[in-house]
Motif scaffolding. Structure first.
Motif, PDB file in Angstrom:
ATOM      1  N   PHE A  58     -29.389 -33.459 -39.076  1.00 48.41           N
ATOM      2  CA  PHE A  58     -30.234 -32.510 -39.806  1.00 48.41           C
ATOM      3  C   PHE A  58     -31.656 -32.722 -39.332  1.00 48.41           C
ATOM      4  O   PHE A  58     -32.099 -33.866 -39.227  1.00 48.41           O
ATOM      5  CB  PHE A  58     -30.103 -32.771 -41.310  1.00 48.41           C
ATOM      6  N   TYR A  59     -32.383 -31.624 -39.045  1.00 49.80           N
ATOM      7  CA  TYR A  59     -33.721 -31.745 -38.479  1.00 49.80           C
ATOM      8  C   TYR A  59     -34.732 -30.887 -39.220  1.00 49.80           C
ATOM      9  O   TYR A  59     -34.406 -29.827 -39.748  1.00 49.80           O
ATOM     10  CB  TYR A  59     -33.705 -31.310 -37.009  1.00 49.80           C
ATOM     11  N   ALA A  60     -35.956 -31.360 -39.195  1.00 50.82           N
ATOM     12  CA  ALA A  60     -37.051 -30.537 -39.670  1.00 50.82           C
ATOM     13  C   ALA A  60     -37.250 -29.371 -38.708  1.00 50.82           C
ATOM     14  O   ALA A  60     -37.010 -29.495 -37.495  1.00 50.82           O
ATOM     15  CB  ALA A  60     -38.327 -31.373 -39.743  1.00 50.82           C
ATOM     16  N   ASP A  61     -37.714 -28.265 -39.241  1.00 45.94           N
ATOM     17  CA  ASP A  61     -37.923 -27.083 -38.408  1.00 45.94           C
ATOM     18  C   ASP A  61     -38.900 -27.352 -37.263  1.00 45.94           C
ATOM     19  O   ASP A  61     -38.781 -26.783 -36.184  1.00 45.94           O
ATOM     20  CB  ASP A  61     -38.440 -25.921 -39.259  1.00 45.94           C
ATOM     21  N   SER A  62     -39.846 -28.233 -37.506  1.00 49.91           N
ATOM     22  CA  SER A  62     -40.890 -28.505 -36.512  1.00 49.91           C
ATOM     23  C   SER A  62     -40.354 -29.167 -35.250  1.00 49.91           C
ATOM     24  O   SER A  62     -41.013 -29.132 -34.203  1.00 49.91           O
ATOM     25  CB  SER A  62     -41.991 -29.371 -37.122  1.00 49.91           C
ATOM     26  N   VAL A  63     -39.178 -29.778 -35.325  1.00 48.71           N
ATOM     27  CA  VAL A  63     -38.629 -30.483 -34.162  1.00 48.71           C
ATOM     28  C   VAL A  63     -37.274 -29.949 -33.732  1.00 48.71           C
ATOM     29  O   VAL A  63     -36.747 -30.375 -32.701  1.00 48.71           O
ATOM     30  CB  VAL A  63     -38.512 -31.997 -34.429  1.00 48.71           C
ATOM     31  N   LYS A  64     -36.738 -29.028 -34.478  1.00 54.98           N
ATOM     32  CA  LYS A  64     -35.398 -28.504 -34.198  1.00 54.98           C
ATOM     33  C   LYS A  64     -35.358 -27.896 -32.793  1.00 54.98           C
ATOM     34  O   LYS A  64     -36.243 -27.129 -32.419  1.00 54.98           O
ATOM     35  CB  LYS A  64     -35.023 -27.467 -35.245  1.00 54.98           C
ATOM     36  N   GLY A  65     -34.337 -28.263 -32.040  1.00 54.60           N
ATOM     37  CA  GLY A  65     -34.203 -27.781 -30.672  1.00 54.60           C
ATOM     38  C   GLY A  65     -34.912 -28.629 -29.641  1.00 54.60           C
ATOM     39  O   GLY A  65     -34.682 -28.470 -28.435  1.00 54.60           O
ATOM     40  N   ARG A  66     -35.783 -29.534 -30.088  1.00 50.21           N
ATOM     41  CA  ARG A  66     -36.508 -30.400 -29.154  1.00 50.21           C
ATOM     42  C   ARG A  66     -36.106 -31.862 -29.312  1.00 50.21           C
ATOM     43  O   ARG A  66     -36.111 -32.620 -28.346  1.00 50.21           O
ATOM     44  CB  ARG A  66     -38.016 -30.277 -29.368  1.00 50.21           C
ATOM     45  N   PHE A  67     -35.805 -32.264 -30.526  1.00 48.74           N
ATOM     46  CA  PHE A  67     -35.460 -33.656 -30.817  1.00 48.74           C
ATOM     47  C   PHE A  67     -33.972 -33.751 -31.136  1.00 48.74           C
ATOM     48  O   PHE A  67     -33.384 -32.804 -31.680  1.00 48.74           O
ATOM     49  CB  PHE A  67     -36.241 -34.167 -32.017  1.00 48.74           C
ATOM     50  N   ALA A  68     -33.392 -34.905 -30.829  1.00 50.27           N
ATOM     51  CA  ALA A  68     -31.991 -35.142 -31.143  1.00 50.27           C
ATOM     52  C   ALA A  68     -31.806 -36.585 -31.588  1.00 50.27           C
ATOM     53  O   ALA A  68     -32.326 -37.508 -30.952  1.00 50.27           O
ATOM     54  CB  ALA A  68     -31.111 -34.849 -29.932  1.00 50.27           C
TER      55      ALA A  68
END
Length: 120
Positions: A58-68
């Motif tokens: 689960f990711y914050a919108d600010s990092v979604k798609g960039r962080f894993a």
């Protein structure tokens, strides 16, 4: 449970870093894990979380798609892979462990933080 985060450093915008957080003193495979970050003078920000098995993230919108986030229960370690870094990602990054539940607000144990600085 003791958590030791590492891997921070200075990187140019657009670059990548991988943070690690090694746990000791507990049953790592039973904990959900989270990553947070904080800039001086601002509230701590949730970055993302991973379930105890690693099957859900689960990711914050600010990092979604960039962080894993990933984990290796055999090594008692959770990772935060950060790609396409931006100057606004500059912060101290913390890992945290939760005995029950998972998500932004369930953590019982915290690591000491590792500095990430992204230059423009």
């Amino acid at each position: 449970v003791q958590l030791q985060a590492s891997g921070g450093g200075l990187v140019q915008a657009g670059g990548s870093l991988r943070l690690s957080c090694r746990a000791s003193g507990g049953t790592f495979s039973s904990y959900s894990m989270g990553w947070f970050r904080q800039v001086p003078g601002k509230d701590r920000e949730f970055v993302g979380a991973i379930s105890w098995s690693g099957g859900s993230t689960f990711y914050a919108d600010s990092v979604k798609g960039r962080f894993a986030i990933s984990r290796d229960n055999a090594k008692n370690t959770v990772y935060l892979q950060m790609n396409s870094l931006k100057p606004e990602d500059t912060a101290v990054y913390y890992c945290a462990a939760a005995r029950t539940g998972w998500g932004p607000n369930v953590y019982d144990y915290w690591g000491q933080g590792t500095q990430v600085t992204v230059s423009s």
